[in-house]
Design a protein around this motif. Sequence first.
Motif, mmCIF file in Angstrom:
data_model
loop_
_atom_site.group_PDB
_atom_site.id
_atom_site.type_symbol
_atom_site.label_atom_id
_atom_site.label_comp_id
_atom_site.label_asym_id
_atom_site.label_seq_id
_atom_site.Cartn_x
_atom_site.Cartn_y
_atom_site.Cartn_z
ATOM 1 N N ARG A 34 34.237 75.660 -4.293
ATOM 2 C CA ARG A 34 35.312 76.313 -3.537
ATOM 3 C C ARG A 34 35.850 77.545 -4.255
ATOM 4 O O ARG A 34 36.331 78.483 -3.626
ATOM 5 C CB ARG A 34 36.444 75.304 -3.286
ATOM 6 N N ASP A 59 37.686 65.459 -3.108
ATOM 7 C CA ASP A 59 38.192 66.826 -3.280
ATOM 8 C C ASP A 59 38.499 67.152 -4.730
ATOM 9 O O ASP A 59 38.641 68.327 -5.097
ATOM 10 C CB ASP A 59 39.441 67.042 -2.413
ATOM 11 N N PHE A 117 36.282 63.622 4.650
ATOM 12 C CA PHE A 117 36.139 64.944 5.251
ATOM 13 C C PHE A 117 36.031 64.892 6.778
ATOM 14 O O PHE A 117 35.863 65.933 7.420
ATOM 15 C CB PHE A 117 34.907 65.657 4.687
ATOM 16 N N LEU A 129 32.468 73.725 5.806
ATOM 17 C CA LEU A 129 32.960 72.464 5.242
ATOM 18 C C LEU A 129 31.811 71.476 5.076
ATOM 19 O O LEU A 129 31.831 70.644 4.162
ATOM 20 C CB LEU A 129 34.039 71.879 6.154
ATOM 21 N N THR A 189 34.547 79.862 1.173
ATOM 22 C CA THR A 189 34.355 78.649 1.981
ATOM 23 C C THR A 189 35.344 78.602 3.136
ATOM 24 O O THR A 189 36.537 78.847 2.960
ATOM 25 C CB THR A 189 34.531 77.394 1.098
ATOM 26 N N ASP A 190 34.828 78.276 4.309
ATOM 27 C CA ASP A 190 35.676 78.051 5.471
ATOM 28 C C ASP A 190 35.928 76.552 5.567
ATOM 29 O O ASP A 190 35.009 75.744 5.401
ATOM 30 C CB ASP A 190 34.982 78.549 6.742
ATOM 31 N N THR A 191 37.149 76.173 5.808
ATOM 32 C CA THR A 191 37.510 74.749 5.794
ATOM 33 C C THR A 191 37.298 74.069 7.140
ATOM 34 O O THR A 191 37.959 73.079 7.450
ATOM 35 C CB THR A 191 38.986 74.576 5.371
ATOM 36 N N ARG A 192 36.351 74.584 7.918
ATOM 37 C CA ARG A 192 36.043 73.979 9.221
ATOM 38 C C ARG A 192 34.549 73.704 9.329
ATOM 39 O O ARG A 192 33.749 74.256 8.574
ATOM 40 C CB ARG A 192 36.460 74.919 10.357
#
Length: 314
Positions: free
Chosen positions: A171, A162, A97, A197, A176-179
Amino acid sequence: MKDLSFPVPLWVWAAIMVGIAVMLAVDLLAHRESHVIGFREAAIWSAIWIAAGLGFGLVMLAWQGGDAAETYYAGYLIEKALSIDNIFVFALVFSFFAVPDAYQHKVLFWGVIGALAARLVFIFVGVELLRIFFWTAYLFGAFLIWTGWKMAFSKDEEVHPDRNPMVRLVRKIIPTDTRFHGDKFVTRVNGRRVATLLFVVLVAVEATDLVFAVDSVAAVLAITTSTFLVWTANAFAVLGLRSLYFCLAGLLRRFTYLHYGLAILLGFAGVKLILSETPVGKLPIPFTLGFITATITISIAWSLIATRNECGCR
């Protein structure tokens, strides 16, 4: 299953829980600002946690005598050794990640709290199963032997954080924000509250630790079914997991053969657990303690010697 047993007053349990909570609070206050944990800082904290773990063994010696202290140390050592395998997986999760170094300690801190809670549940359930159904010793023993075999011969299998069911579930259920948003687990994006994240990373760490918790608790139950000793051995070993990670993160590639030693320990614990329900009975604690110490020492020394050229050592 005959085993070392002694009465543990409620106030002693309460004192242990409070002591663990205080140690966690001190650690949280000492690292309240997100920053990169250097080797010196990690080494100092590792020494503190190890001293606490070893010191508790002296408390057991003074309180319940040599047998209880030896049993605790055997459980603590096998837990500490197995925790090194956790570190390999944590390093993989952080790498997968791309977690900034400054945020890793916060993830591990809350991960340890989850690990302690999971182990407490597994310990009480496991002890009760062994007490009520003697044949569960054969099941736990076979599971440990199988886990040891898998660890020895399937070490090169890739782990995909993942694809973890819990990560995928999070998720799907939680927006969820992927940052990364600093060291926050939850933030607001366009006025909407979402998980970051870093929260997904925490779930991945907790999910992988659940697997290790089953293995490690079962391994200590092979040494003793004293709930108090199993819990304290687990707790003191897990408390130092974060600092140990930052100490060993740079050396992980050199522990090439450590997994063979851990596999042997799991297999040994499985055989020991099965033998406890046969005429052979429980193996002597001094022998168990010596076997654990020798296996860990040999596997680490073998690894460091075999990889000495990788760091320019002579």
